[in-house]
Design a protein around this motif. Structure first.
Motif, PDB file in Angstrom:
ATOM      1  N   VAL A 275      48.660  40.028  41.673  1.00 42.86           N
ATOM      2  CA  VAL A 275      48.077  41.246  42.230  1.00 42.86           C
ATOM      3  C   VAL A 275      48.301  41.376  43.732  1.00 42.86           C
ATOM      4  CG1 VAL A 275      46.324  41.430  40.434  1.00 42.86           C
ATOM      5  CG2 VAL A 275      45.821  40.117  42.495  1.00 42.86           C
ATOM      6  N   ALA A 276      48.814  40.339  44.360  1.00 42.36           N
ATOM      7  CA  ALA A 276      49.164  40.360  45.779  1.00 42.36           C
ATOM      8  C   ALA A 276      50.049  39.150  46.031  1.00 42.36           C
ATOM      9  CB  ALA A 276      47.917  40.323  46.661  1.00 42.36           C
ATOM     10  N   LYS A 277      50.551  39.038  47.236  1.00 50.20           N
ATOM     11  CA  LYS A 277      51.420  37.914  47.551  1.00 50.20           C
ATOM     12  C   LYS A 277      50.643  36.610  47.427  1.00 50.20           C
ATOM     13  CE  LYS A 277      55.271  36.050  49.020  1.00 50.20           C
ATOM     14  NZ  LYS A 277      56.504  36.141  48.232  1.00 50.20           N
ATOM     15  N   GLY A 278      50.994  35.805  46.409  1.00 50.82           N
ATOM     16  CA  GLY A 278      50.331  34.532  46.207  1.00 50.82           C
ATOM     17  C   GLY A 278      48.937  34.642  45.629  1.00 50.82           C
ATOM     18  N   GLN A 279      48.563  35.821  45.109  1.00 50.48           N
ATOM     19  CA  GLN A 279      47.235  36.036  44.541  1.00 50.48           C
ATOM     20  C   GLN A 279      47.378  36.502  43.095  1.00 50.48           C
ATOM     21  OE1 GLN A 279      44.749  35.143  46.406  1.00 50.48           O
ATOM     22  NE2 GLN A 279      45.735  35.071  48.405  1.00 50.48           N
ATOM     23  N   PHE A 280      46.543  35.950  42.216  1.00 48.37           N
ATOM     24  CA  PHE A 280      46.675  36.221  40.790  1.00 48.37           C
ATOM     25  C   PHE A 280      45.355  36.665  40.175  1.00 48.37           C
ATOM     26  CE2 PHE A 280      49.991  33.299  41.942  1.00 48.37           C
ATOM     27  CZ  PHE A 280      51.085  33.706  41.209  1.00 48.37           C
ATOM     28  N   SER A 281      45.472  37.428  39.089  1.00 49.93           N
ATOM     29  CA  SER A 281      44.332  37.800  38.264  1.00 49.93           C
ATOM     30  C   SER A 281      44.470  37.087  36.928  1.00 49.93           C
ATOM     31  CB  SER A 281      44.302  39.311  38.057  1.00 49.93           C
ATOM     32  OG  SER A 281      43.192  39.675  37.256  1.00 49.93           O
ATOM     33  N   CYS A 282      43.320  36.765  36.325  1.00 56.63           N
ATOM     34  CA  CYS A 282      43.331  35.969  35.100  1.00 56.63           C
ATOM     35  C   CYS A 282      42.301  36.520  34.113  1.00 56.63           C
ATOM     36  CB  CYS A 282      43.028  34.503  35.432  1.00 56.63           C
ATOM     37  SG  CYS A 282      42.724  33.458  33.995  1.00 56.63           S
ATOM     38  N   ILE A 283      42.720  36.711  32.857  1.00 61.12           N
ATOM     39  CA  ILE A 283      41.817  37.042  31.762  1.00 61.12           C
ATOM     40  C   ILE A 283      41.932  35.923  30.731  1.00 61.12           C
ATOM     41  CG2 ILE A 283      41.308  38.630  29.876  1.00 61.12           C
ATOM     42  CD1 ILE A 283      42.456  40.878  31.550  1.00 61.12           C
ATOM     43  N   VAL A 284      40.814  35.316  30.372  1.00 63.57           N
ATOM     44  CA  VAL A 284      40.837  34.206  29.421  1.00 63.57           C
ATOM     45  C   VAL A 284      39.762  34.407  28.361  1.00 63.57           C
ATOM     46  CG1 VAL A 284      39.354  32.799  30.923  1.00 63.57           C
ATOM     47  CG2 VAL A 284      40.711  31.697  29.138  1.00 63.57           C
ATOM     48  N   ALA A 285      40.136  34.189  27.116  1.00 59.45           N
ATOM     49  CA  ALA A 285      39.193  34.240  26.002  1.00 59.45           C
ATOM     50  C   ALA A 285      39.161  32.864  25.335  1.00 59.45           C
ATOM     51  CB  ALA A 285      39.602  35.311  24.988  1.00 59.45           C
ATOM     52  N   LEU A 286      37.943  32.340  25.098  1.00 60.01           N
ATOM     53  CA  LEU A 286      37.772  30.989  24.556  1.00 60.01           C
ATOM     54  C   LEU A 286      36.911  31.018  23.305  1.00 60.01           C
ATOM     55  CD1 LEU A 286      36.903  29.147  27.910  1.00 60.01           C
ATOM     56  CD2 LEU A 286      39.165  29.341  26.845  1.00 60.01           C
ATOM     57  N   GLU A 287      37.146  30.049  22.425  1.00 63.00           N
ATOM     58  CA  GLU A 287      36.275  29.805  21.276  1.00 63.00           C
ATOM     59  C   GLU A 287      35.728  28.392  21.381  1.00 63.00           C
ATOM     60  OE1 GLU A 287      38.015  30.430  17.486  1.00 63.00           O
ATOM     61  OE2 GLU A 287      37.944  32.623  17.597  1.00 63.00           O
ATOM     62  N   THR A 288      34.436  28.241  21.173  1.00 66.43           N
ATOM     63  CA  THR A 288      33.833  26.924  21.213  1.00 66.43           C
ATOM     64  C   THR A 288      32.531  26.930  20.432  1.00 66.43           C
ATOM     65  OG1 THR A 288      32.983  25.165  22.648  1.00 66.43           O
ATOM     66  CG2 THR A 288      32.622  27.426  23.376  1.00 66.43           C
ATOM     67  N   GLN A 289      32.210  25.780  19.839  1.00 65.14           N
ATOM     68  CA  GLN A 289      30.928  25.606  19.162  1.00 65.14           C
ATOM     69  C   GLN A 289      29.919  24.920  20.072  1.00 65.14           C
ATOM     70  OE1 GLN A 289      32.057  23.433  15.596  1.00 65.14           O
ATOM     71  NE2 GLN A 289      32.148  25.346  14.397  1.00 65.14           N
ATOM     72  N   ASP A 290      30.385  24.482  21.226  1.00 67.94           N
ATOM     73  CA  ASP A 290      29.512  23.804  22.179  1.00 67.94           C
ATOM     74  C   ASP A 290      28.858  24.808  23.119  1.00 67.94           C
ATOM     75  OD1 ASP A 290      30.364  21.405  21.047  1.00 67.94           O
ATOM     76  OD2 ASP A 290      32.039  21.220  22.456  1.00 67.94           O
ATOM     77  N   THR A 291      27.910  24.307  23.887  1.00 66.57           N
ATOM     78  CA  THR A 291      27.244  25.159  24.868  1.00 66.57           C
ATOM     79  C   THR A 291      28.122  25.284  26.112  1.00 66.57           C
ATOM     80  OG1 THR A 291      25.072  24.434  24.100  1.00 66.57           O
ATOM     81  CG2 THR A 291      25.193  25.458  26.284  1.00 66.57           C
ATOM     82  N   LEU A 292      28.507  26.504  26.413  1.00 65.41           N
ATOM     83  CA  LEU A 292      29.382  26.762  27.559  1.00 65.41           C
ATOM     84  C   LEU A 292      29.136  28.184  28.036  1.00 65.41           C
ATOM     85  CD1 LEU A 292      31.766  25.628  29.311  1.00 65.41           C
ATOM     86  CD2 LEU A 292      33.307  26.818  27.711  1.00 65.41           C
ATOM     87  N   THR A 293      29.006  28.343  29.342  1.00 60.33           N
ATOM     88  CA  THR A 293      28.782  29.672  29.912  1.00 60.33           C
ATOM     89  C   THR A 293      30.012  30.139  30.679  1.00 60.33           C
ATOM     90  OG1 THR A 293      27.882  28.858  32.010  1.00 60.33           O
ATOM     91  CG2 THR A 293      26.331  29.128  30.158  1.00 60.33           C
ATOM     92  N   ALA A 294      30.080  31.456  30.840  1.00 61.19           N
ATOM     93  CA  ALA A 294      31.184  32.023  31.603  1.00 61.19           C
ATOM     94  C   ALA A 294      31.147  31.558  33.053  1.00 61.19           C
ATOM     95  CB  ALA A 294      31.139  33.552  31.539  1.00 61.19           C
ATOM     96  N   ASP A 295      29.934  31.346  33.590  1.00 60.75           N
ATOM     97  CA  ASP A 295      29.814  30.868  34.970  1.00 60.75           C
ATOM     98  C   ASP A 295      30.448  29.498  35.135  1.00 60.75           C
ATOM     99  OD1 ASP A 295      28.564  33.104  35.922  1.00 60.75           O
ATOM    100  OD2 ASP A 295      26.536  32.339  35.544  1.00 60.75           O
ATOM    101  N   GLN A 296      30.306  28.634  34.126  1.00 61.06           N
ATOM    102  CA  GLN A 296      30.911  27.303  34.199  1.00 61.06           C
ATOM    103  C   GLN A 296      32.440  27.401  34.234  1.00 61.06           C
ATOM    104  OE1 GLN A 296      28.586  25.791  30.703  1.00 61.06           O
ATOM    105  NE2 GLN A 296      28.350  23.952  31.964  1.00 61.06           N
TER     106      GLN A 296
END
Length: 320
Positions: A275-296
């Motif tokens: 999105v800029a020189k040396g700067q990136f945007s990221c979209i990630v989708a995860l599956e898990t049965q464990d406890t995990l938050t987006a903040d982590q």
């Protein structure tokens, strides 16, 4: 359980940068254009392919300087346009791509006429061509002086997001960063100065040593230089415009971070783009049965400062 993304709101703050530096780029563009026409006309009239090649090579830098200047203007004009989700940086990339296409045509034109002149030599008017070539070198040195070591802030965008996605503010290194367009323009001028030196060598060698063939040979060398630069620029800008960044090292770094999360996850979707020189945007989708938050996940990925936008979605796998 799924964490659905909320609406992303962008507030772009545009930095006008250093107006003096942009004026210098405009002045360098005008000087380069005038010298280009003198060399092309002189090379054509006085039958010097080295001089003609140097003039066409100078045209590549005139295009690079001119398009960079107008890209600045367009980026500033559209800076507050909400249609540009990630800012107006890619306007500069589009300008570079357009310039590269034109340069490839110039390189082919130079090569064709240089080969033709090699097999069908004509009398070269050295006494008239040499002063023009020397004047071209002087103009190149003046442009290099104008563009050298005048670092300033180029526009960058600070994104403030009111959403559940990650916000990693753009932080200029050591409080400021150099204008990469101006640095590139300076390198183009230096490269053009080198080509001018080749033309001068060819003309003096032809006049004093009788090596008239060297004029056409160095014209071919100039064509190769322009062609290689144009091809490299086409490749680099096209990859950015097409978001072909999934082979970038940052993608591997993202996957490594996801593997080290404090939960067993399966990456079901991953998109990374620049999105800029040396700067990136990221979209990630995860599956898990464990406890995990987006903040982590965001906290883990934020160790890589080049990732400035992170969108995270976490789902539990469907159990039949």
């Amino acid at each position: 359980m799924s964490h659905s993304p909320s609406v992303r709101i962008h507030h772009h703050q545009f930095d006008d940068g250093n107006p003096l530096a942009q004026k210098r780029i405009l002045l360098a563009t005008i000087l380069t254009a005038v010298m280009m026409f003198l060399e092309v006309i002189g090379g054509w009239i006085f039958n010097s392919m080295a001089l003609l090649a140097d003039g066409w090579h100078m045209s590549s830098h005139m295009l690079a300087l001119g398009l960079a200047y107008f890209a600045y203007r367009a980026a500033r004009y559209y800076a507050k346009d909400s249609r540009f989700s990630f800012g107006t940086w890619k306007i500069e990339i589009l300008a570079g791509y357009s310039s590269a296409i034109l340069l490839m045509v110039v390189a082919l034109f130079m090569a064709f006429h240089s080969v033709e002149r090699l097999f069908n030599p004509v009398q070269i008017h050295y006494n008239e061509a040499i002063p023009i070539a020397i004047l071209g070198l002087v103009v190149n040195l003046i442009c290099a002086w104008l563009l050298h070591d005048d670092h300033h802030h180029h526009h960058h965008h600070e994104h403030e997001h009111e959403h559940e996605h990650s916000h990693h503010a753009l932080q200029p290194e050591h409080g400021q960063h150099h204008d990469l367009n101006q640095k590139a323009a300076f390198m183009h001028v230096v490269a053009d100065a080198v080509t001018s030196v080749l033309a001068i060598i060819a003309l003096f060698a032809g006049k004093w040593l009788g090596w008239s063939f060297l004029d056409a040979v160095l014209g071919i060398v100039g064509a190769i230089l322009v062609g290689k630069w144009a091809f490299a620029l086409i490749k680099e800008t096209a990859e950015t415009l097409l978001d072909a960044e999934m082979n970038h090292p940052v993608v591997t770094e993202i996957r490594e971070v996801l593997q080290d999360l404090p939960a067993r996850v399966v990456v079901t979707d991953l998109h990374v783009w620049k999105v800029a020189k040396g700067q990136f945007s990221c979209i990630v989708a995860l599956e898990t049965q464990d406890t995990l938050t987006a903040d982590q996940v965001r906290a883990a990925l934020s160790i890589h400062e080049e990732i400035v936008h992170i969108s995270v979605e976490i789902n539990q796998p469907c159990i039949a």
